[in-house]
Design a protein around this motif. Structure first.
Motif, PDB file in Angstrom:
ATOM      1  N   ARG A 196     -93.382  83.561 -18.119  1.00  0.00           N
ATOM      2  CA  ARG A 196     -94.623  82.886 -17.740  1.00  0.00           C
ATOM      3  C   ARG A 196     -94.778  81.625 -18.567  1.00  0.00           C
ATOM      4  N   GLN A 244     -92.906  81.943 -13.502  1.00  0.00           N
ATOM      5  CA  GLN A 244     -94.190  81.575 -12.897  1.00  0.00           C
ATOM      6  C   GLN A 244     -94.874  80.622 -13.852  1.00  0.00           C
ATOM      7  N   VAL A 248     -98.527  78.271 -14.846  1.00  0.00           N
ATOM      8  CA  VAL A 248     -99.911  77.869 -14.670  1.00  0.00           C
ATOM      9  C   VAL A 248     -99.966  76.403 -15.017  1.00  0.00           C
ATOM     10  N   GLU A 262    -101.758  79.602 -27.555  1.00  0.00           N
ATOM     11  CA  GLU A 262    -102.425  80.117 -28.742  1.00  0.00           C
ATOM     12  C   GLU A 262    -102.959  81.533 -28.494  1.00  0.00           C
ATOM     13  N   ASN A 263    -103.438  81.783 -27.283  1.00  0.00           N
ATOM     14  CA  ASN A 263    -103.987  83.097 -26.936  1.00  0.00           C
ATOM     15  C   ASN A 263    -102.918  84.066 -26.442  1.00  0.00           C
ATOM     16  N   CYS A 264    -101.645  83.691 -26.555  1.00  0.00           N
ATOM     17  CA  CYS A 264    -100.531  84.570 -26.173  1.00  0.00           C
ATOM     18  C   CYS A 264    -100.505  84.845 -24.674  1.00  0.00           C
ATOM     19  N   ASP A 265    -101.093  83.971 -23.873  1.00  0.00           N
ATOM     20  CA  ASP A 265    -101.117  84.203 -22.432  1.00  0.00           C
ATOM     21  C   ASP A 265     -99.952  83.524 -21.723  1.00  0.00           C
ATOM     22  N   ASN A 315     -96.413  90.364 -27.872  1.00  0.00           N
ATOM     23  CA  ASN A 315     -96.110  90.724 -26.489  1.00  0.00           C
ATOM     24  C   ASN A 315     -95.384  89.636 -25.706  1.00  0.00           C
ATOM     25  N   TYR A 342    -111.697  85.913 -18.612  1.00  0.00           N
ATOM     26  CA  TYR A 342    -110.518  85.441 -19.338  1.00  0.00           C
ATOM     27  C   TYR A 342    -110.557  85.943 -20.781  1.00  0.00           C
ATOM     28  N   THR A 350    -107.325  88.018 -21.774  1.00  0.00           N
ATOM     29  CA  THR A 350    -106.259  87.312 -22.485  1.00  0.00           C
ATOM     30  C   THR A 350    -105.564  88.271 -23.452  1.00  0.00           C
ATOM     31  N   SER A 351    -104.303  87.968 -23.734  1.00  0.00           N
ATOM     32  CA  SER A 351    -103.512  88.862 -24.582  1.00  0.00           C
ATOM     33  C   SER A 351    -104.224  89.164 -25.887  1.00  0.00           C
ATOM     34  N   ARG A 352    -105.032  88.199 -26.363  1.00  0.00           N
ATOM     35  CA  ARG A 352    -105.748  88.433 -27.611  1.00  0.00           C
ATOM     36  C   ARG A 352    -107.092  89.099 -27.369  1.00  0.00           C
ATOM     37  N   LEU A 364    -104.215  89.448 -16.917  1.00  0.00           N
ATOM     38  CA  LEU A 364    -104.412  88.007 -16.771  1.00  0.00           C
ATOM     39  C   LEU A 364    -103.346  87.452 -15.821  1.00  0.00           C
ATOM     40  N   PHE A 365    -103.728  86.476 -15.028  1.00  0.00           N
ATOM     41  CA  PHE A 365    -102.844  85.866 -14.031  1.00  0.00           C
ATOM     42  C   PHE A 365    -102.336  86.882 -13.019  1.00  0.00           C
TER      43      PHE A 365
END
Lengths: 278, 341, 229
Positions: free
Chosen positions: A33, A62, A64, A76-79, A240, C82, C86-88, C97-98
């Motif tokens: 991602r 994928q 964003v 930063e938010n690990c997303d 993760n 969100y 979010t992972s955090r 998420l997503f």
């Protein structure tokens, strides 16, 4: 009778959900991602590269597409596992803060200053400093992204490099808060100037069928270089994230064959991205 | 003596701290027909809702066949049914409205059409014509009869009717009244009926209860005189009629109390009686005379100004005095007969 | 002006040609709105019934709160969801998420207050006499609930359509929580936003018209069902 119809439709909806639900959770393939900037997506570069990447690495990807500011925030938010962004100062800070690893410069293009063909500020063929001074002293409309994107940050750096304060509330300074193409359109509607990456401008020129109201007035200045890099999100901060896949992508982007693909990507016959930058 | 169907003790129902019903003791017996009369807002509907177990009292207990019961008790389900004032029809066909209770009771479903048709016949609706009608395709009287059929189809032990004939056409009213009696006669259904139709109630009811301000104040043979009352200069409490005459009463607990004068204390005469100490005499004209064949009495309504007094006299006596409407009459009652509410 | 007419032609072309991207967005939109509607109806109708049917302390205040929540800004919901997904965030481990499921959560949060408030209104507008009638025909508490819901069905239909309209057309949550990922979480509305950003106004209009067509089909079939009963 009516109740039966009602119950039947409910059952059908439930069945529909279960089918789709199971489909959504099956197939746990290697999926990377990425958070990236709008310019790589809007120009079609990523759609062009994706099939090669999937075929050569067996990794699905994928992305964003958003402003560089938000893309960094997502990292930063690990997303996101990997970032493809173009704001060197923010990127360096991101890496310094420990959120990212291996900032890998993969390509560049350049920014151009565009404005009405009539050029009311008289900036054609001048350098960036002269151009911005002329706009601010003559109070000519300038439309800014105003969204902390890579382009916005590049523009702010240009004001500073020109020895000018970064405008904010000045009536001639319009902060759009929108994507690049929308910002260009706002500038066109308002007969103003704006800073854009060349790729998006070519795309814009293309949609205007080669006759856009805004023309490139300043280009080629060293200050206008727009550098894209890949950053792997730090697994130490984000346990993760799939940093192995991210690393694979970063490496793949540097491969000579990929670099060749990038230079071969054209829109309206024009090359959008360049390689071998410092 | 059998256990009464209903035994109420110490029942109070409050709405916004205002007592809508306040009944110390009341028993109703199986198969009886009880009428409920009283002015609007006297608590009739509230009492009927309590008897139908669609609402719970604030205080007190209601025993149903000797056992304590409340809304949703199994002991009262399908046995007590209320036909509310202006009934509500479900948004379904007439057939489905009537079969609703049967379906909830889960009887033999092959019998439903027969049972529904019988109930429709009972209320005088032709099944062929009405079964498939939607809820909105009915006149007021027809809707009321469909609602009644939905209750009758359950053959309830107790059928409670709240103003069943108010606002329906004369033909429907007649059908509804006849059905109630049929239920009582054929199935021994205990009936409790609130109605403004005194004549009908006195004809069919074993007992009639007069309600006022949430209390049962008598058996329907009372005259209620509303205040406000003033103390005259002679020290008596009285109310002036439009023509300047006065109705005199005993000392009220408060000027706005209502005076209750049982019919049995009112004397009727065609000549001015001699004034006695602590007795009040008033003249008026006969507004209405009607025979109540069940008791062989004649109900006489006397109008004095805007106030109507009602009393009953034996048929014999009515014949002897040769009463006729419009006749000028005198009524008198002892002030000690006045009670207050 | 031209692009509106062009958009119409393009919409027809996209549908006839079986354009993959368009159908993917349509499918994502249908899936996500179905998930969120099922959840919000299952949660909202019983709560709305309680709110409309029962009297309790603070009822008025709770009604005011749900009425206010009906105008929740979608962007705010998107940000809140969100923050959780979010992972955090606290729910990060579920990897929502997503994903379409993630969008559906946000849209359900958007739709639930609408369903609650409109269900409560529909149930309130039903006569107190219905309850009396049902009890005196022998209904137990559960049957009173089901029959009342059935009596209020037209009101509930309106509640559902209203919520569906909001869910179908919202863009803030789908963008923020879904990420507008092509072939995956790109819904019609985020696709419209993207096309507009790219300056492809015709495409934006075309997708908008397709969205309208979906809403139209849903509404027509519901009113058809309604007329039949």
């Amino acid at each position: 009778m009516k109740r039966n119809v009602f119950i039947t439709s409910l059952t059908m909806i439930a069945a529909f959900l279960i089918l789709y639900g199971s489909a959504a959770f099956s197939g746990d393939v290697k999926l990377l991602r990425m958070a990236t900037t709008t310019s790589t997506d809007d120009t079609g570069l990523l759609d062009y590269l994706k099939p090669y990447f999937v075929k050569e690495t067996g990794i699905d990807i994928q992305w964003v597409a958003t402003g560089t500011g938000k893309a960094l925030k997502l990292g930063e938010n690990c997303d996101a596992d990997v970032l493809l962004v173009h704001a060197p100062d923010s990127e360096k800070k991101f890496v310094a803060d420990g959120f990212g690893l291996n900032r890998n410069v993969v390509m560049y293009n350049d920014f151009v200053l565009i404005g009405p063909a009539s050029d009311p500020a008289g900036v054609k063929s001048k350098n960036v400093k002269e151009c911005l001074s002329a706009i601010s002293s003559k109070n000519i409309k300038f439309v800014s992204r105003g969204d902390k994107s890579g382009t916005h940050q590049a523009e702010q750096a240009l004001w500073k490099a020109s020895g000018l304060p970064v405008p904010d509330k000045e009536p001639w300074y319009v902060q759009a808060g929108q994507g690049m193409l929308t910002t260009i359109q706002i500038a066109a509607e308002q007969n103003g100037y704006t800073l854009t990456d060349r790729g998006t401008y070519i795309k814009y020129e293309d949609t205007m069928k080669g006759n856009p109201p805004l023309k490139i007035l300043v280009e080629g200045d060293d200050l206008l270089k727009n550098i894209y890099s890949v950053i792997v999100v730090n697994q130490a901060k984000c346990p993760n994230v799939k940093s192995d896949l991210a690393k694979a992508f970063s490496d793949w982007m540097s491969r000579p064959s990929t670099q060749k693909l990038i230079t071969g990507f054209k829109l309206s016959g024009k090359q959008l991205f360049f390689i071998s930058s410092k | 003596m059998h256990t009464p169907v209903y035994h109420l003790s110490g029942i109070k129902k409050f709405y916004n701290r205002h007592p809508a019903v306040d009944i110390k003791e009341l028993s109703l017996h199986a198969g009886s027909i009880t009428g409920l009369v009283g002015p609007n807002g006297s608590g009739k509907s509230t009492l009927l809702n309590l008897l139908a177990f669609v609402d719970s009292p604030s205080n007190g207990t209601i025993l149903f066949n000797g056992r304590k019961a409340e809304p949703f008790s199994e002991a009262v389900r399908f046995r007590v049914s209320l036909l509310a004032q202006e009934p509500y029809l479900l948004k379904r066909s007439v057939y489905e409205n009537i079969a609703y209770g049967l379906k909830l009771r889960r009887g033999d479903s092959s019998q439903y059409p027969k049972q529904v048709n019988e109930a429709m016949a009972l209320v005088g609706l032709s099944p062929g014509e009405f079964s498939n009608r939607p809820w909105y395709g009915l006149s007021g009287g027809e809707a009321q009869r469909v609602a009644l059929a939905a209750r009758l189809v359950l053959k309830p032990e107790v059928l409670i009717l709240d103003e069943p004939t108010a606002g329906v056409d004369a033909d429907s009213a007649r059908q509804i009244m006849a059905c109630a009696l049929t239920a009582s006669r054929e199935w021994g259904t205990t009936l409790v009926i609130a109605s403004h139709n005194w004549k009908w109630l006195h004809e069919i009811c074993g007992s009639v209860l007069q309600m006022f301000k949430g209390k049962i104040i008598g058996n329907g043979m009372e005259n209620i005189l509303f205040g406000p009352w003033n103390q005259g200069h002679d020290g008596y409490w009285e109310k002036a009629l439009e023509d300047g005459r006065r109705i005199r009463v005993s000392t009220p607990p408060s000027p706005s109390s209502a005076a209750i004068i049982p019919q049995s204390f009112i004397t009727l005469s065609s000549h001015a009686p001699t004034m006695k100490q602590d007795e009040h005499v008033l003249n008026g004209v006969i507004a209405q005379l009607s025979l109540e064949p069940a008791t062989n009495t004649v109900m006489v309504s006397i109008r004095a100004g805007s106030q109507i007094f009602t009393l009953r006299i034996p048929q014999e006596k009515a014949r002897e005095t040769a009463l006729f409407p419009g006749q000028k009459m005198y009524i008198s009652y002892p002030l000690s007969a006045v009670t207050w509410c | 002006m031209n692009f509106i007419l062009d958009g119409l032609f393009q919409a027809i072309q996209l549908l006839i040609r079986g354009d993959g991207e368009t159908y993917s967005a349509v499918s994502a939109t249908l899936k996500v709105s179905t998930y969120s509607m099922v959840v919000s109806l299952l949660v909202g109708i019983p709560l709305g019934f309680l709110l409309g049917h029962h009297d309790f302390l603070w009822k008025k205040h709770i009604r005011t709160i749900t009425d206010t929540l009906m105008s929740l800004p979608t962007v705010l919901v998107g940000l809140l969801v969100y923050a959780f997904l979010t992972s955090r965030g606290p729910l990060g481990e579920y990897g929502l998420l997503f994903t379409l499921e993630g969008i559906a959560i946000g849209q359900a949060i958007l739709a639930i207050p609408i369903v609650i408030a409109l269900t409560a209104t529909a149930v309130e507008s039903i006569d107190e006499k219905l309850r009396i009638t049902l009890i005196s025909l022998g209904a137990d508490k559960k049957q009173v609930f089901y029959s009342t819901i059935w009596e209020a069905r037209y009101g509930l239909l309106a509640a559902g359509m209203n919520a569906y309209g909001r869910v179908l057309t919202e863009v803030g949550i789908a963008m923020m929580v879904g990420g507008n990922i092509k072939w995956h979480t790109r819904t019609i509305t985020t696709a419209i936003a993207l096309e507009t950003n790219k300056g492809q106004f015709e495409m934006g209009v075309a997708l908008g018209l397709i969205l309208m067509a979906i809403a139209g089909i849903v509404n027509f079939s519901l009113s058809f069902l309604r007329n039949r009963s």
